[in-house]
Design an enzyme around this catalytic site. Structure first.
Site, short mmCIF file in Angstrom:
data_model
loop_
_atom_site.label_atom_id
_atom_site.label_comp_id
_atom_site.label_asym_id
_atom_site.label_seq_id
_atom_site.Cartn_x
_atom_site.Cartn_y
_atom_site.Cartn_z
N GLN A 50 -54.89 42.39 -35.06
CA GLN A 50 -55.34 40.31 -34.81
C GLN A 50 -55.74 40.71 -33.95
O GLN A 50 -55.37 41.32 -32.86
CB GLN A 50 -54.90 39.53 -35.49
CG GLN A 50 -53.81 38.79 -34.91
CD GLN A 50 -52.46 38.17 -34.96
OE1 GLN A 50 -52.05 38.55 -35.96
NE2 GLN A 50 -51.91 37.92 -34.89
N ARG A 63 -51.29 27.58 -21.36
CA ARG A 63 -50.76 27.73 -22.69
C ARG A 63 -49.39 29.08 -22.69
O ARG A 63 -50.34 30.02 -21.66
CB ARG A 63 -51.23 29.15 -23.79
CG ARG A 63 -53.05 27.69 -24.28
CD ARG A 63 -54.09 28.67 -25.23
NE ARG A 63 -55.33 27.67 -25.44
CZ ARG A 63 -55.12 27.38 -26.70
NH1 ARG A 63 -54.50 27.74 -27.66
NH2 ARG A 63 -56.88 26.59 -26.81
N HIS A 66 -45.69 32.48 -24.23
CA HIS A 66 -44.95 33.00 -25.35
C HIS A 66 -44.94 34.35 -25.47
O HIS A 66 -45.21 35.43 -24.78
CB HIS A 66 -46.01 33.36 -26.50
CG HIS A 66 -46.88 31.81 -26.22
ND1 HIS A 66 -48.10 30.95 -26.87
CD2 HIS A 66 -45.73 30.21 -26.07
CE1 HIS A 66 -48.01 29.57 -26.40
NE2 HIS A 66 -46.39 29.17 -26.39
N HIS A 123 -46.49 35.86 -22.34
CA HIS A 123 -47.58 36.06 -21.64
C HIS A 123 -47.91 34.64 -22.16
O HIS A 123 -47.70 33.66 -22.76
CB HIS A 123 -48.98 37.15 -22.73
CG HIS A 123 -49.91 36.46 -22.29
ND1 HIS A 123 -51.32 35.69 -23.65
CD2 HIS A 123 -50.74 37.05 -21.44
CE1 HIS A 123 -52.18 35.45 -22.30
NE2 HIS A 123 -51.97 36.06 -20.75
N TYR A 136 -58.03 37.67 -27.79
CA TYR A 136 -57.12 38.67 -27.73
C TYR A 136 -56.70 39.88 -28.63
O TYR A 136 -56.57 39.47 -29.76
CB TYR A 136 -55.17 37.82 -27.52
CG TYR A 136 -55.38 37.01 -27.07
CD1 TYR A 136 -54.56 35.95 -26.30
CD2 TYR A 136 -56.01 35.53 -27.29
CE1 TYR A 136 -54.69 35.06 -24.87
CE2 TYR A 136 -55.50 34.67 -27.22
CZ TYR A 136 -55.47 34.52 -25.84
OH TYR A 136 -54.78 32.97 -25.29
C1 LIG Z 1 -51.00 33.54 -31.88
C2 LIG Z 1 -51.06 32.91 -33.36
C3 LIG Z 1 -51.43 31.21 -33.57
N1 LIG Z 1 -52.09 30.94 -35.16
C4 LIG Z 1 -52.04 29.32 -35.60
C5 LIG Z 1 -50.33 28.41 -35.19
C6 LIG Z 1 -50.78 27.08 -34.58
O1 LIG Z 1 -51.30 26.62 -35.79
C7 LIG Z 1 -52.55 27.22 -33.80
C8 LIG Z 1 -52.56 27.39 -32.39
O2 LIG Z 1 -51.04 28.43 -32.25
P1 LIG Z 1 -50.43 28.51 -30.14
O3 LIG Z 1 -50.42 26.55 -30.39
O4 LIG Z 1 -49.54 29.69 -30.65
O5 LIG Z 1 -51.74 29.13 -29.56
P2 LIG Z 1 -51.60 29.51 -28.44
O6 LIG Z 1 -50.90 28.15 -27.76
O7 LIG Z 1 -52.78 29.39 -27.51
O8 LIG Z 1 -50.43 30.87 -27.53
C9 LIG Z 1 -50.75 31.59 -27.91
O9 LIG Z 1 -51.54 31.77 -26.69
C10 LIG Z 1 -50.65 32.73 -25.40
C11 LIG Z 1 -51.06 32.50 -24.09
C12 LIG Z 1 -50.62 33.92 -26.48
O10 LIG Z 1 -50.52 35.30 -25.78
C13 LIG Z 1 -50.36 34.26 -27.65
O11 LIG Z 1 -51.55 35.17 -28.05
C14 LIG Z 1 -50.98 33.19 -28.14
O12 LIG Z 1 -48.93 32.61 -28.58
O13 LIG Z 1 -52.38 28.94 -34.40
C15 LIG Z 1 -52.60 31.81 -35.84
O14 LIG Z 1 -52.78 31.39 -36.77
N2 LIG Z 1 -52.02 32.90 -35.45
C16 LIG Z 1 -51.80 33.85 -34.11
O15 LIG Z 1 -51.55 34.48 -34.17
#
Ligand SMILES: Cc1cn([C@H]2C[C@H](O)[C@@H](COP(=O)(O)OP(=O)(O)O[C@H]3O[C@H](C)C(=O)[C@H](O)[C@H]3O)O2)c(=O)[nH]c1=O
Length: 187
Positions: A50, A63, A66, A123, A136
């Site tokens: 993805q 953020r 993770h 990360h 990403y």
């Molecule tokens: C990672 C991911 C999340 N989601 C959905 C899950 C949640 O409903 C929403 C936000 O997810 P999250 O709060 O985990 O997003 P970030 O805090 O920006 O996390 C990202 O930021 C840090 C810095 C990273 O390195 C990762 O790639 C990723 O974990 O997107 C998806 O549908 N697909 C995905 O691949």
């Protein structure tokens, strides 16, 4: 290598800071964000499962930190398309000489730098300005059940975020501090 990515630094085994070459003319420029052959030469294993984009409205937002547990450990190629961030990775590979050490670097739309992060790193990043857009590429499928997280303010990591943290998700706020015997991930 196609010459579209220059290796600027290899701060830890497998971790590479890359500069993307821009082909400019009177209209603007073209630069490549991902090249399968080059990335394979640089250690990327498998395909791209993805490509995610995040938009972060407020400067100071963090953020992270993770990662995904094996068998869904993932490599990432991280790029800032708009704005600038302090991008941070923590080595959580069991047995690594740099275990629990971190590396941080400024990624911005100006400096054309991307960070190639192998499996086994946590990360995260902090936005330095408003309205940051990140992209990403991921080498493994997203599996929420395999997600792991480190607290960005964990004293055991001692990450010096450049500015005050203005926003953090509830999930990121809830990551427990590292136990003294944190095993890391075995790849
Ligand atoms: C990672 C991911 C999340 N989601 C959905 C899950 C949640 O409903 C929403 C936000 O997810 P999250 O709060 O985990 O997003 P970030 O805090 O920006 O996390 C990202 O930021 C840090 C810095 C990273 O390195 C990762 O790639 C990723 O974990 O997107 C998806 O549908 N697909 C995905 O691949």
């Amino acid at each position: 290598m196609s010459g579209r990515f220059e290796i600027v630094q290899e701060p830890m085994e497998g971790l590479k800071l890359l500069r993307r070459k821009r082909f400019g003319d009177e209209r603007g420029y073209l630069s490549r964000l991902f090249d399968a052959e080059d990335m394979s030469d640089l250690g990327w294993r498998g395909g791209v499962f993805q490509i995610n984009e995040t938009v972060t409205k407020r400067a100071g937002t963090v953020r992270g930190m993770h990662y995904q547990h094996p068998p869904f450990a993932e490599a990432k190629l991280v790029t800032c398309l708009a704005g600038r961030v302090e991008d941070v990775v923590v080595d959580i590979r069991a047995g690594s000489p740099t275990f629990l050490k971190h590396f941080s670097v400024e990624l911005s739309d100006d400096n054309a730098l991307s960070l190639l992060i192998p499996e086994g790193f946590a990360h995260g990043f902090q936005t330095r300005v408003d309205d940051v857009r990140m992209i990403y590429a991921h080498s493994a499928p997203y599996r929420p059940e395999a997600e792991g997280g480190l607290h960005p303010l964990d004293p055991a990591l001692a990450i010096a975020w450049p500015i005050a943290i203005e926003a953090l998700s509830d999930r990121d706020r809830s990551h427990a501090p590292l136990e003294f015997d944190f095993p890391g991930v075995v790849l």
